[in-house]
Design an enzyme around this catalytic site. Structure first.
Site, PDB file in Angstrom:
ATOM      1  N   ARG A  26       4.519   9.836   8.967  1.00 11.09           N
ATOM      2  CA  ARG A  26       3.972   8.470   9.752  1.00 11.09           C
ATOM      3  C   ARG A  26       5.162   8.314  10.984  1.00 11.09           C
ATOM      4  O   ARG A  26       6.544   8.558  11.258  1.00 11.09           O
ATOM      5  CB  ARG A  26       4.571   7.625   9.039  1.00 11.09           C
ATOM      6  CG  ARG A  26       3.729   6.948   8.440  1.00 11.09           C
ATOM      7  CD  ARG A  26       3.543   6.126   7.027  1.00 11.09           C
ATOM      8  NE  ARG A  26       3.288   6.589   6.123  1.00 11.09           N
ATOM      9  CZ  ARG A  26       2.685   5.847   4.823  1.00 11.09           C
ATOM     10  NH1 ARG A  26       3.865   4.567   4.383  1.00 11.09           N
ATOM     11  NH2 ARG A  26       1.938   5.444   3.257  1.00 11.09           N
ATOM     12  N   SER A 117      -0.470   3.469   6.066  1.00  7.97           N
ATOM     13  CA  SER A 117      -0.199   2.508   5.099  1.00  7.97           C
ATOM     14  C   SER A 117      -0.036   0.992   4.654  1.00  7.97           C
ATOM     15  O   SER A 117      -0.810   0.274   5.237  1.00  7.97           O
ATOM     16  CB  SER A 117       0.391   2.450   3.539  1.00  7.97           C
ATOM     17  OG  SER A 117       0.520   1.599   2.545  1.00  7.97           O
ATOM     18  N   HIS A 118       0.582  -0.161   4.480  1.00  6.37           N
ATOM     19  CA  HIS A 118       1.206  -1.549   4.863  1.00  6.37           C
ATOM     20  C   HIS A 118       1.855  -1.207   6.036  1.00  6.37           C
ATOM     21  O   HIS A 118       2.751  -2.822   6.413  1.00  6.37           O
ATOM     22  CB  HIS A 118       2.428  -1.854   3.694  1.00  6.37           C
ATOM     23  CG  HIS A 118       3.491  -1.136   3.533  1.00  6.37           C
ATOM     24  ND1 HIS A 118       3.133   0.379   3.170  1.00  6.37           N
ATOM     25  CD2 HIS A 118       4.810  -0.776   3.671  1.00  6.37           C
ATOM     26  CE1 HIS A 118       4.701   1.053   3.239  1.00  6.37           C
ATOM     27  NE2 HIS A 118       5.255  -0.181   3.441  1.00  6.37           N
ATOM     28  N   ASP A 281      -3.215  -3.409   0.197  1.00  8.30           N
ATOM     29  CA  ASP A 281      -2.093  -3.160   1.583  1.00  8.30           C
ATOM     30  C   ASP A 281      -3.372  -2.949   2.332  1.00  8.30           C
ATOM     31  O   ASP A 281      -4.758  -2.719   2.634  1.00  8.30           O
ATOM     32  CB  ASP A 281      -0.889  -2.739   1.720  1.00  8.30           C
ATOM     33  CG  ASP A 281      -1.609  -1.393   1.064  1.00  8.30           C
ATOM     34  OD1 ASP A 281      -2.546  -1.008   0.141  1.00  8.30           O
ATOM     35  OD2 ASP A 281      -0.381   0.401   0.991  1.00  8.30           O
ATOM     36  N   ASP A 283      -3.901   0.546   3.117  1.00  5.23           N
ATOM     37  CA  ASP A 283      -5.029   1.548   3.075  1.00  5.23           C
ATOM     38  C   ASP A 283      -6.306   1.708   1.270  1.00  5.23           C
ATOM     39  O   ASP A 283      -5.888   1.880   1.503  1.00  5.23           O
ATOM     40  CB  ASP A 283      -3.782   2.975   3.836  1.00  5.23           C
ATOM     41  CG  ASP A 283      -3.579   3.127   2.007  1.00  5.23           C
ATOM     42  OD1 ASP A 283      -2.251   1.634   2.303  1.00  5.23           O
ATOM     43  OD2 ASP A 283      -3.291   4.228   1.677  1.00  5.23           O
ATOM     44  N   ASP A 285      -3.744   1.069  -1.272  1.00  2.00           N
ATOM     45  CA  ASP A 285      -3.711   0.969  -2.567  1.00  2.00           C
ATOM     46  C   ASP A 285      -2.886   0.514  -3.487  1.00  2.00           C
ATOM     47  O   ASP A 285      -2.235   0.823  -4.703  1.00  2.00           O
ATOM     48  CB  ASP A 285      -3.469   3.087  -2.625  1.00  2.00           C
ATOM     49  CG  ASP A 285      -2.311   3.111  -1.757  1.00  2.00           C
ATOM     50  OD1 ASP A 285      -1.669   1.620  -1.039  1.00  2.00           O
ATOM     51  OD2 ASP A 285      -1.974   4.087  -0.604  1.00  2.00           O
ATOM     52  N   ARG A 286      -2.328  -0.741  -2.547  1.00  2.00           N
ATOM     53  CA  ARG A 286      -1.272  -1.009  -3.151  1.00  2.00           C
ATOM     54  C   ARG A 286      -1.343  -2.708  -3.809  1.00  2.00           C
ATOM     55  O   ARG A 286      -3.404  -2.853  -3.242  1.00  2.00           O
ATOM     56  CB  ARG A 286       0.091  -1.615  -2.342  1.00  2.00           C
ATOM     57  CG  ARG A 286       0.552  -0.989  -1.878  1.00  2.00           C
ATOM     58  CD  ARG A 286       1.463  -1.386  -1.323  1.00  2.00           C
ATOM     59  NE  ARG A 286       2.749  -0.386  -0.930  1.00  2.00           N
ATOM     60  CZ  ARG A 286       4.141  -0.229  -0.265  1.00  2.00           C
ATOM     61  NH1 ARG A 286       5.010  -1.268  -0.164  1.00  2.00           N
ATOM     62  NH2 ARG A 286       4.693   0.927  -0.118  1.00  2.00           N
ATOM     63  N   THR A 348      10.324   8.636  -6.446  1.00  2.01           N
ATOM     64  CA  THR A 348       9.104   7.691  -6.161  1.00  2.01           C
ATOM     65  C   THR A 348       8.372   8.952  -4.952  1.00  2.01           C
ATOM     66  O   THR A 348       8.756   9.679  -4.459  1.00  2.01           O
ATOM     67  CB  THR A 348      10.301   6.646  -5.137  1.00  2.01           C
ATOM     68  OG1 THR A 348      10.840   6.357  -5.546  1.00  2.01           O
ATOM     69  CG2 THR A 348       9.145   6.657  -3.640  1.00  2.01           C
ATOM     70  N   GLU A 367       3.972   1.826 -10.101  1.00  2.00           N
ATOM     71  CA  GLU A 367       5.875   2.362  -9.015  1.00  2.00           C
ATOM     72  C   GLU A 367       5.980   0.732  -8.938  1.00  2.00           C
ATOM     73  O   GLU A 367       4.772  -0.172  -8.686  1.00  2.00           O
ATOM     74  CB  GLU A 367       5.677   3.169  -7.662  1.00  2.00           C
ATOM     75  CG  GLU A 367       5.142   4.253  -7.831  1.00  2.00           C
ATOM     76  CD  GLU A 367       5.267   4.909  -6.286  1.00  2.00           C
ATOM     77  OE1 GLU A 367       6.685   5.489  -6.410  1.00  2.00           O
ATOM     78  OE2 GLU A 367       4.527   4.644  -5.827  1.00  2.00           O
ATOM     79  N   GLU A 368       6.988   0.556  -8.253  1.00  2.00           N
ATOM     80  CA  GLU A 368       7.913  -1.087  -8.444  1.00  2.00           C
ATOM     81  C   GLU A 368       7.071  -2.255  -6.723  1.00  2.00           C
ATOM     82  O   GLU A 368       7.427  -2.577  -6.949  1.00  2.00           O
ATOM     83  CB  GLU A 368       9.274  -1.067  -8.274  1.00  2.00           C
ATOM     84  CG  GLU A 368       9.954  -0.507  -7.785  1.00  2.00           C
ATOM     85  CD  GLU A 368      10.240  -0.385  -5.898  1.00  2.00           C
ATOM     86  OE1 GLU A 368       9.960  -1.701  -5.424  1.00  2.00           O
ATOM     87  OE2 GLU A 368       9.241   0.685  -5.585  1.00  2.00           O
ATOM     88  N   LYS A 380      -2.964   5.556  -5.888  1.00  2.00           N
ATOM     89  CA  LYS A 380      -2.645   4.537  -6.941  1.00  2.00           C
ATOM     90  C   LYS A 380      -4.301   3.605  -6.343  1.00  2.00           C
ATOM     91  O   LYS A 380      -4.261   3.570  -4.578  1.00  2.00           O
ATOM     92  CB  LYS A 380      -1.313   3.800  -6.362  1.00  2.00           C
ATOM     93  CG  LYS A 380      -0.536   3.428  -4.789  1.00  2.00           C
ATOM     94  CD  LYS A 380       0.304   3.442  -4.540  1.00  2.00           C
ATOM     95  CE  LYS A 380       1.143   2.940  -3.080  1.00  2.00           C
ATOM     96  NZ  LYS A 380       1.272   4.110  -2.516  1.00  2.00           N
ATOM     97  N   ARG A 500      17.235   0.695   0.489  1.00  2.00           N
ATOM     98  CA  ARG A 500      16.511   0.151  -0.794  1.00  2.00           C
ATOM     99  C   ARG A 500      17.499   0.351  -2.077  1.00  2.00           C
ATOM    100  O   ARG A 500      17.626   1.250  -2.898  1.00  2.00           O
ATOM    101  CB  ARG A 500      14.906   0.923  -1.509  1.00  2.00           C
ATOM    102  CG  ARG A 500      13.727   0.777  -0.374  1.00  2.00           C
ATOM    103  CD  ARG A 500      12.690   1.321  -0.441  1.00  2.00           C
ATOM    104  NE  ARG A 500      11.958   1.330  -0.167  1.00  2.00           N
ATOM    105  CZ  ARG A 500      10.853   0.530   1.339  1.00  2.00           C
ATOM    106  NH1 ARG A 500      11.613  -0.955   1.628  1.00  2.00           N
ATOM    107  NH2 ARG A 500       9.918   0.860   1.853  1.00  2.00           N
TER     108      ARG A 500
HETATM  109  C1  VG1 Z   1       6.743   3.473  -0.292  1.00  2.00           C
HETATM  110  C2  VG1 Z   1       7.213   3.337  -2.223  1.00  2.00           C
HETATM  111  C3  VG1 Z   1       6.979   4.406  -2.573  1.00  2.00           C
HETATM  112  C4  VG1 Z   1       5.135   4.278  -2.562  1.00  2.00           C
HETATM  113  C5  VG1 Z   1       5.697   4.508  -0.254  1.00  2.00           C
HETATM  114  C6  VG1 Z   1       3.747   5.263  -0.377  1.00  2.00           C
HETATM  115  O1  VG1 Z   1       8.288   5.118  -0.028  1.00  2.00           O
HETATM  116  O2  VG1 Z   1       9.153   2.822  -1.685  1.00  2.00           O
HETATM  117  O3  VG1 Z   1       6.642   3.793  -3.892  1.00  2.00           O
HETATM  118  O4  VG1 Z   1       4.571   5.400  -3.328  1.00  2.00           O
HETATM  119  O5  VG1 Z   1       6.244   3.649   0.165  1.00  2.00           O
HETATM  120  O6  VG1 Z   1       2.909   3.751  -0.129  1.00  2.00           O
HETATM  121  P1  VG1 Z   1       9.433   5.055   0.571  1.00  2.00           P
HETATM  122  O7  VG1 Z   1      10.281   5.943   0.869  1.00  2.00           O
HETATM  123  O8  VG1 Z   1       9.410   3.293   1.817  1.00  2.00           O
HETATM  124  O9  VG1 Z   1      10.424   3.511   0.223  1.00  2.00           O
HETATM  125  V1  VG1 Z   1       1.997   3.946   0.804  1.00  2.00           V
HETATM  126  O10 VG1 Z   1       1.207   2.693   0.081  1.00  2.00           O
HETATM  127  O11 VG1 Z   1       1.985   3.468   2.098  1.00  2.00           O
HETATM  128  O12 VG1 Z   1       0.804   4.975   0.619  1.00  2.00           O
HETATM  129 CO    CO Z   2      -0.848   2.092   1.596  1.00  2.00          CO
END
Ligand code: VG1
Ligand code: CO
Length: 547
Positions: A26, A117-118, A281, A283, A285-286, A348, A367-368, A380, A500
């Site tokens: 990314r 993603s988000h 989100d 893409d 998956d959330r 994670t 996941e949280e 997910k 975090r």
């Molecule tokens: C974050 C979340 C993690 C998740 C990842 C990808 O990672 O904490 O739980 O799997 O994003 O999600 P990090 O390393 O920033 O804590 V997504 O929806 O980007 O594919």
């Molecule tokens: Co995502």
């Protein structure tokens, strides 16, 4: 490699920063737009994973800026490396779970998912690229590292010149050096959901006057949500908000959490809240799940799902086991224990669930960070989670808040919050974690503002399926009063660093179950700040966001 007259070798200089993080590579759009940047990374992937000649590759993304224009580049390199067929969705869009499903369904050699993603989109936003294997899951850590190593010595790549890609025309197109197949992925994905959930019961539930509001946040899930909620379940067109995918997500931050989706929290608190309010989100998956007066904590969500899973068609026989990422609360562990099934704790990132899913050791995982999923795919899955909850509400004939409160009354409540500290100077963030790590041996037994530390370590994971090891996955600290603090650095950001801090405090079923989360966690939050010396290292007195 394809050797037709249209294919040629192009010289370039290697880039040194193509190290994938938690979920692929990314970077800011402007980084990806540097000359040969995307091409070099793709060349590194093709050289590392060695796709069998003639095989198919699934390619698609969340619709963000650079998604569509990257696909001809990918197709050109794929053709040069002997890939026979590219399978994509309409306009080059595929949600992450739908792409994972498509890889499995079509027995493709793998997939290239174009998403950050988000993270925000647009010319000043982020772009990303993730390689998934033939299992449908993200490439394991070792493969990601091998791709990174290869990227550092890429001085040329092979590319075939192709005619313009008809990405808006469904069907198969012969491009000379490669075939392009554009599929209706919403239909395929909806058909998969019909095998897992009771669509008749959900349609009845809607006809009885229960309403659903799903916010696609102008990201990839709009067309999928319309297909499922409106066409197949009969909900009104107005049930799907912001359904049109836009390259900049309409300026939204497509992250389904109470901070970025405060408007949905407000809707759920209003007197006319729909029975189910949800979002996904960028893409897809959330998931965020709300109902009148209640937001379901993602940590509770997976626990409630596991408790009720055998009431839904796709999970009638129960599941062999469950898994959660280490920072996720231990609410689901209690359900697993009650059911007598194993509960795995992984680092994670969804990829760590994939071996367990593939080996049939688990059926549900979460996941949280608003991520939940099951064995139906290897990513997910946001809409899947929304349908799971909808089917559950229809089946139980209960309000969402009662389902959650019942759960707390049975198992107790894990108050939970994640605090994010955005730190411009990444070195300071690393120093904070280093200091914690160095102090670990002295932590057990130490008094901390009225309680004491019972255990502390840096999470080290050994994959139970293939034995691979992942070190330094987060500092976890357990307290005598049932509290737990976890510290780790985000692996998905594109600037600075995000620390975090995950806070969890257990209250038994006969304790106070109805406190405000911030109130219940206030003592733990100050202990976490003290122990981590957060202000000393970063200058920050308070988190940038509490989620
Ligand atoms: C974050 C979340 C993690 C998740 C990842 C990808 O990672 O904490 O739980 O799997 O994003 O999600 P990090 O390393 O920033 O804590 V997504 O929806 O980007 O594919
Ligand atoms: Co995502």
């Amino acid at each position: 490699m394809s050797d037709t007259a249209n294919c040629r070798e192009i010289q370039c200089e290697p880039y040194s920063d193509q190290q994938p993080g938690t979920a692929g590579l990314r970077k800011k759009v402007k980084v990806f737009r540097q000359p040969h940047y995307l091409e070099s990374f793709l060349e590194a992937i093709f050289r590392t994973v060695k796709i069998a000649p003639g095989s198919a590759l699934v390619v698609g993304g969340d619709g963000r800026y650079m998604n569509r224009e990257s696909i001809p580049v990918i197709a050109g390199l794929a053709a040069a490396h002997g890939v026979g067929r590219i399978i994509t969705g309409l306009d080059g869009r595929l949600s992450t779970p739908a792409a994972s499903h498509l890889i499995r369904d079509r027995q493709a050699a793998g997939g290239l998912l174009l998403t950050a993603s988000h993270n925000p989109g647009g010319p000043d936003g982020d772009f990303g690229l993730k390689f998934n294997t033939a299992t449908g899951g993200q490439a394991p850590e070792a493969t990601a590292e091998a791709i990174y190593a290869a990227s550092q010595s890429i001085t040329s790549y092979r590319l075939c010149d192709l005619p313009e890609l008809p990405l808006s025309a469904l069907g198969e197109h012969d491009l000379g050096d490669i075939l392009l197949e554009v599929v209706d992925s919403a239909a395929g994905y909806a058909a998969l959901m019909e095998t897992l959930f009771d669509f008749d019961r959900m349609a009845d539930w809607l006809r009885q006057g229960n309403e659903v509001a799903f916010d696609a946040l102008h990201a990839v899930t709009g067309p999928y949500a319309r297909e499922i909620f409106c066409r197949r379940l009969g909900a009104a067109e107005t049930a799907v908000l912001n359904a049109e995918p836009l390259p900049d997500f309409g300026g939204f931050h497509p992250d389904p959490n109470p901070v970025d989706c405060a408007h949905l929290v407000e809707l759920s608190r209003s007197p006319n809240s729909p029975a189910l309010v949800a979002a996904s989100d960028g893409d897809g998956d959330r998931n965020m799940i709300l109902g009148p007066g209640m937001m379901v904590s993602p940590c509770d969500s997976i626990a409630v799902m596991l408790h009720h899973a055998d009431k839904l068609p796709g999970y009638r026989d129960g599941v062999p086991g469950v898994a959660r990422s280490m920072p996720t609360s231990r609410a689901v562990d209690m359900v697993a224990e009650a059911l007598g099934i194993p509960c795995f704790e992984t680092p994670t990132g969804w990829r760590f669930f994939c071996n367990l899913l593939e080996a049939g050791r688990i059926g549900l995982c979460g996941e949280e960070s608003f991520g939940t999923g099951s064995s139906h795919t290897r990513e997910k899955d946001g809409l899947w989670a929304v349908l799971f909850w909808m089917n559950l509400l229809a089946e139980l004939r209960m309000g969402l808040d009662d389902v959650v409160r019942d759960h707390w009354r049975r198992y107790g409540r894990h108050y939970y919050q994640r605090q994010d500290f955005y730190i411009e100077d990444a070195d300071r963030a690393r120093a904070l974690v280093e200091a914690l790590r160095a102090g670990l041996p002295g932590l057990p037994g130490r008094q901390l503002d009225g309680t004491s530390i019972t255990a502390a370590d840096d999470f080290h994971y050994r994959d139970p399926v293939d034995g691979s090891e992942s070190a330094n996955q987060g500092i976890r600290v357990e307290l005598a009063d049932g509290g737990r603090i976890v510290y780790r650095l985000s692996g998905t950001g594109t600037t600075g660093a995000t620390l975090r801090v995950y806070l969890e405090q257990y209250t038994p079923a006969d304790g106070q179950l109805e406190q405000q989360v911030a109130t219940a966690l206030a003592p733990l939050a100050s202990r976490a700040a003290e122990l981590g010396q957060i202000e000393e290292f970063t200058g920050l007195k308070a988190p940038t966001a509490s989620i």
